[in-house]
Scaffold this active site. Structure first.
Site, PDB file in Angstrom:
ATOM      1  CG  ASN A  23      40.768  14.165 -58.678  1.00 19.08           C
ATOM      2  OD1 ASN A  23      41.978  13.912 -58.633  1.00 19.08           O
ATOM      3  ND2 ASN A  23      40.024  13.939 -59.745  1.00 19.08           N
ATOM      4  NE  ARG A 125      44.162  18.542 -67.408  1.00 17.11           N
ATOM      5  CZ  ARG A 125      44.284  17.658 -66.437  1.00 17.11           C
ATOM      6  NH1 ARG A 125      44.964  16.553 -66.620  1.00 17.11           N
ATOM      7  NH2 ARG A 125      43.734  17.892 -65.265  1.00 17.11           N
ATOM      8  CG  ASP A 311      37.831  12.666 -63.780  1.00 12.80           C
ATOM      9  OD1 ASP A 311      38.347  13.065 -64.839  1.00 12.80           O
ATOM     10  OD2 ASP A 311      38.056  13.196 -62.677  1.00 12.80           O
ATOM     11  NE  ARG A 403      49.291  10.291 -62.046  1.00 15.87           N
ATOM     12  CZ  ARG A 403      49.336  11.382 -62.781  1.00 15.87           C
ATOM     13  NH1 ARG A 403      49.703  11.304 -64.042  1.00 15.87           N
ATOM     14  NH2 ARG A 403      49.033  12.548 -62.285  1.00 15.87           N
TER      15      ARG A 403
END
Ligand code: EPZ
Length: 424
Positions: A23, A125, A311, A403
């Site tokens: 990220n 989102r 997360d 991912r």
């Protein structure tokens, strides 16, 4: 589709080297759109999302080369010219972080057409804050056939913008846009995540003038152009937290290296309250639990940094399902981030969901099962549960894990886990 097959019951023991942060790497890669010079990013993780973003950036005109030296992956991204300012639905729908090209394209090129990402497994989102912030900087924005059409023919203007809620991505988009805007920008109630400070460090190395990144007020003095830079991506705090929780859940003893414990304060507090032993140095974190003593149920609520990361919520829950007592886990960032709950219950977990709160009552044993999830962190929580369960667990749809977790089965096997990938 690949599957991960594991047999639980073995405490994890050993060392795991932490990769560069996904990220942080994604927004850093989009910073190539701000300059015609090469930008080199070191410590890039080997993940599907990095490949997806590379494809998108190539469509905008970026030339990207990957180098591997002593196990460290570096990308050099060079965008001498923006050749196309369209980010198509096909690529954006694969990965929401693609919206981060909007600010840089608009700031350097004066126009951008970026597909709206749409909802995803963890919530609706929206990207309204990205758009409102850019409008405050003078962009004209129209929504047409699922695309954001944004123009700023005379360039963006510095502005004061207060985020009504904290958004990591919107802070990143506006930070990059403001770096090349005319005049000064002040972002208030900005996200304080370490990935924001990392992006700001890279932008400053490229010649941007930024103060206060990592605090809730960021001041940016726009400059006419940015130049190339060489930047080391910070370690992945979510990968670190995931393996820390796996160590605690299995009653193991794991040393996490090449990491930054300072980015994990809220998780370390929870682990200690739950009865794990945690030792930190500047760049390592050791987590262990005596297998004879179960974890203790503790409550947790997600919050923007420096609070407990959303997360890590699913992975924390995987730890709490076999703790003694109960744990109340509240999710405040995303409205639908409990997809792991029904799957964990199929393994024998006792969980009651009430809106954004899950009440987890600890059980003595979990039983393996075939499971799957539609989100990266939910999937990895099933891996943690599988490592603590009796019998065999099969986690389907491993592409979600790919991912965000580099070589997960190799890192866990090296610590004694009985886990392997089955390729179909
Ligand atoms: C980033 O997503 C991360 N992704 C997410 O990690 C992480 O869960 C999230 O921040 C929160 O920490 C990347 O960095 C690539 P937000 P982002 O904007 O930027 C609402 C993972 O598993 N919102 O901070 O998209 C939004 O719906 C992923 O690695 C608006 O309402 O998150 C959410 O409820 C998943 N309008 C909240 O704000 C907007 O315009 C926080 O979202 C933007 C956001």
């Amino acid at each position: 589709m690949d599957r991960l097959v594991m047999r639980g019951g073995r405490p994890l023991s050993g060392k795991i080297a932490i990769s560069g942060a996904k990220n942080a790497a994604l927004p850093l890669m989009t910073a190539t759109l701000l300059t015609q010079d090469p930008l080199t990013l070191r410590n890039i993780p080997d993940l599907a999302d990095i490949t997806t973003l590379s494809e998108l950036l190539s469509e905008h005109g970026a030339e990207i080369t990957l180098r591997k030296q002593d196990g460290v992956r570096s990308l050099t991204l060079s965008t001498p010219k923006i050749t196309c300012a369209v980010a198509s639905y096909d690529l954006v729908r694969k990965m929401r972080a693609s919206i981060l090209v909007l600010g840089p394209l608009l700031a350097r090129h004066g126009e951008a057409k970026v597909s709206l990402p749409g909802g995803c497994a963890i919530g609706t989102r929206p990207v309204d804050l990205h758009l409102k912030g850019l409008e405050a900087m003078g962009a004209k924005i129209e929504l047409e056939q699922g695309y954001v059409n944004a123009t700023a023919p005379k360039g963006l203007q510095g502005a004061s913008f207060r985020f009504p809620i904290v958004s990591v991505g919107a802070t990143e988009n506006l930070l990059m846009a403001a770096a090349l805007a005319h005049g000064d920008t002040v972002l208030e109630n900005a996200a304080r995540e370490p990935e924001i400070a990392d992006l700001a460090r890279c932008l400053m190395a490229m010649g941007a003038r930024i103060e206060g990144a990592g605090t809730e007020t960021i001041r940016i003095k726009g400059v006419a152009s940015l130049h190339g830079a060489d930047h080391l991506v910070l370690p992945d705090r979510i990968e670190t937290g995931t393996y820390a929780l796996a160590a605690a859940a299995t009653g193991g003893d794991v040393l996490l290296t090449q990491t930054d414990p300072e980015t994990l304060g809220a998780l370390v507090d929870l682990l200690v309250q739950a009865g794990a032993e945690v030792e930190a140095t500047r760049d390592t974190l050791r987590v262990r639990r005596d297998p004879a003593r179960r974890l203790i149920g503790v409550d947790a609520m997600t919050a923007p940094f420096p609070g407990f990361a959303t997360d890590l919520q699913a992975q924390f829950m995987a730890c709490m399902i076999t703790a003694t007592g109960a744990s109340m886990i509240s999710e405040t960032i995303f409205e639908n981030r409990f997809m792991h709950v029904p799957e964990l219950m199929r393994m024998g977990a006792n969980i009651n969901l009430h809106g954004g709160t899950a009440l987890v009552r600890g059980v003595d044993v979990l039983r393996g099962a075939p499971v799957m999830a539609t989100d990266l962190r939910a999937s990895v929580s099933l891996v943690i549960a599988g490592l603590t369960a009796q019998d065999e667990t099969v986690v389907n749809r491993v592409y979600h894990l790919d991912r965000g977790y580099e070589r997960i089965e190799a890192k866990l096997s090296a610590c004694g886990a009985d886990i392997s990938r089955v390729r179909d």
